[in-house]
Design an enzyme around this catalytic site. Structure first.
Site, PDB file in Angstrom:
ATOM      1  CE1 TYR A 186      49.854 -33.847 -22.931  1.00 53.35           C
ATOM      2  CE2 TYR A 186      49.311 -32.197 -21.290  1.00 53.35           C
ATOM      3  CZ  TYR A 186      49.204 -33.477 -21.772  1.00 53.35           C
ATOM      4  OH  TYR A 186      48.450 -34.412 -21.091  1.00 53.35           O
ATOM      5  CB  SER A 216      39.691 -36.711 -22.854  1.00 57.92           C
ATOM      6  OG  SER A 216      39.090 -36.424 -24.089  1.00 57.92           O
ATOM      7  N   PRO A 217      37.510 -35.131 -20.231  1.00 54.61           N
ATOM      8  CG  PRO A 217      37.155 -33.387 -18.705  1.00 54.61           C
ATOM      9  CD  PRO A 217      38.231 -34.048 -19.528  1.00 54.61           C
ATOM     10  CG  LEU A 218      34.071 -31.411 -21.706  1.00 46.21           C
ATOM     11  CD1 LEU A 218      34.213 -29.942 -22.055  1.00 46.21           C
ATOM     12  CD2 LEU A 218      32.649 -31.709 -21.211  1.00 46.21           C
ATOM     13  N   GLY A 219      35.264 -35.712 -23.838  1.00 45.38           N
ATOM     14  CA  GLY A 219      35.473 -36.552 -25.018  1.00 45.38           C
ATOM     15  C   GLY A 219      36.204 -35.829 -26.121  1.00 45.38           C
ATOM     16  N   GLY A 279      36.222 -32.796 -26.742  1.00 48.54           N
ATOM     17  CA  GLY A 279      35.328 -31.790 -27.316  1.00 48.54           C
ATOM     18  C   GLY A 279      34.057 -32.368 -27.903  1.00 48.54           C
ATOM     19  CG  PHE A 280      31.733 -36.476 -29.331  1.00 52.92           C
ATOM     20  CD1 PHE A 280      31.349 -36.464 -30.652  1.00 52.92           C
ATOM     21  CD2 PHE A 280      30.920 -37.096 -28.393  1.00 52.92           C
ATOM     22  CE1 PHE A 280      30.158 -37.065 -31.048  1.00 52.92           C
ATOM     23  CE2 PHE A 280      29.730 -37.705 -28.775  1.00 52.92           C
ATOM     24  CZ  PHE A 280      29.350 -37.694 -30.103  1.00 52.92           C
ATOM     25  CG  HIS A 325      52.086 -38.476 -19.763  1.00 55.15           C
ATOM     26  ND1 HIS A 325      52.437 -37.353 -20.470  1.00 55.15           N
ATOM     27  CD2 HIS A 325      50.769 -38.627 -19.994  1.00 55.15           C
ATOM     28  CE1 HIS A 325      51.384 -36.860 -21.092  1.00 55.15           C
ATOM     29  NE2 HIS A 325      50.361 -37.623 -20.817  1.00 55.15           N
TER      30      HIS A 325
END
Length: 331
Positions: free
Chosen positions: A56, A214-217, A219-220, A136
């Site tokens: 990252y 990415s549990p919030l897609g 940010g979507f 990873h």
């Protein structure tokens, strides 16, 4: 809801903090002062399970940022990091097909490089041992048993405390666990990308925790993404191109009224829903804004009634997201 969850033998808070968003080039520019402030906000709100990777940002930027932020607070923090995308000098790049616009990632998880990867991460983080060390991505040219065998030696040597596997298939998870106990499997899982049911079954059977990335897609699922800046990494994601984003926002609009009925935000609804899927699920949302970080972590205190979960499932059964995700049809 309990304040502690267990990933294998590792105890962590029910919601962690994904630090990837704090490196430039991921969601637009950001300076390190703001990044450190975000991590401190997460720690202050109970998000003491911090997830990073040597890949990252440039030259281990994210790990070094995390290391700076946790200095003097190490005893309170559970640090997870990953290897295999930031290739060692001389390591051959092994292409791995993915669903984003760049089409492939270059990985190398050959056993001969793994100790050096870990030692570099330890230096970046400024710590003596990594609490949870993930592969990873599985290397398509290296049997996962070989990679995990080398990782297990790091546990024996005290450089790593627990092992994880990220972005693996159910078969790969079983094979990895047969070589050395795996504490956690990290996979993309949210209201806009279902978990592989066979992966979840394998994790439950083997006593392995599940860490949704990415549990919030990306940010979507906050319901606030209408367009992207030019330097936003999500421009590589088919679900965020202009037409797809418009269609997806319309498709998921019903979540807004459901969250409003409950008096919570859409982000909290998405995270609380994940926590109700299994007691060994620990999502790792990321954010740059202290208020949003506190909001996300507060989702751990939300209990959803079975009737509410049924309503959510009914909404999700009707939606059909447009566009591929990173792992969709990747392998």
């Amino acid at each position: 809801m309990t304040t502690i969850r267990t990933l294998g033998g590792l105890q962590v808070p029910p919601i962690g903090f994904g630090a990837m968003v704090l490196s430039p080039g991921m969601y637009g520019e950001i300076d390190d002062e703001r990044g450190v402030a975000a991590i401190h906000a997460a720690i202050g709100a109970g998000g003491t399970f911090i997830d990073t990777s040597d890949a990252y940002g440039d030259d281990g930027h994210n790990e070094r940022l995390v290391g700076r932020a946790i200095r003097g607070r190490r005893e309170k923090i559970t640090v997870a990091t990953k290897f295999g995308l930031a290739l060692a000098d001389g390591a051959q790049a092994h292409p791995l097909k993915v669903g984003f616009a760049f089409e492939e990632l270059l990985v190398n998880a050959e056993p001969r490089y793994i100790r050096a990867y870990a030692e570099n991460s330890l230096r970046n983080l400024g710590i003596d041992a990594i609490d949870l060390y993930y592969l990873h991505f599985p290397d398509p040219q290296v049997p996962i048993e070989d990679s995990v065998g080398a990782m297990g030696q790091l546990v024996a040597d005290g450089k790593v405390r627990h092992l994880g596997a990220s972005n693996v298939t159910p078969d790969e998870l079983r094979r990895a666990h047969a070589v050395h106990p795996i504490a956690a499997v990290q996979t993309e899982w949210s209201m806009w990308r279902p978990v592989d049911p066979e992966l979840l079954e394998a994790a439950r059977e083997l006593g392995i925790g599940v860490v949704p990335w990415s549990p919030l897609g990306a940010g979507f699922l906050t319901g606030t993404v209408q367009n992207l800046g030019e330097d936003d990494f999500r421009n590589n994601a088919p679900r965020f191109d202009s037409d797809s984003l418009t269609a997806n926002n319309a498709s998921y609009a019903a979540l807004q009224s459901l969250a409003a009925d409950l008096g919570i935000t859409r982000s909290q609804l998405a995270l609380a829903w994940l926590l109700h899927q299994d007691p060994a699920v620990v999502p790792i949302p990321g954010s740059r804004t202290p208020a949003h970080i506190s909001e996300n972590l507060a989702a751990a205190d939300i209990t959803l009634h079975p009737d509410t979960l049924t309503r959510i499932d009914a909404v999700l059964a009707r939606v059909k997201p447009v566009g591929a995700t990173l792992l969709q049809d990747a392998r």
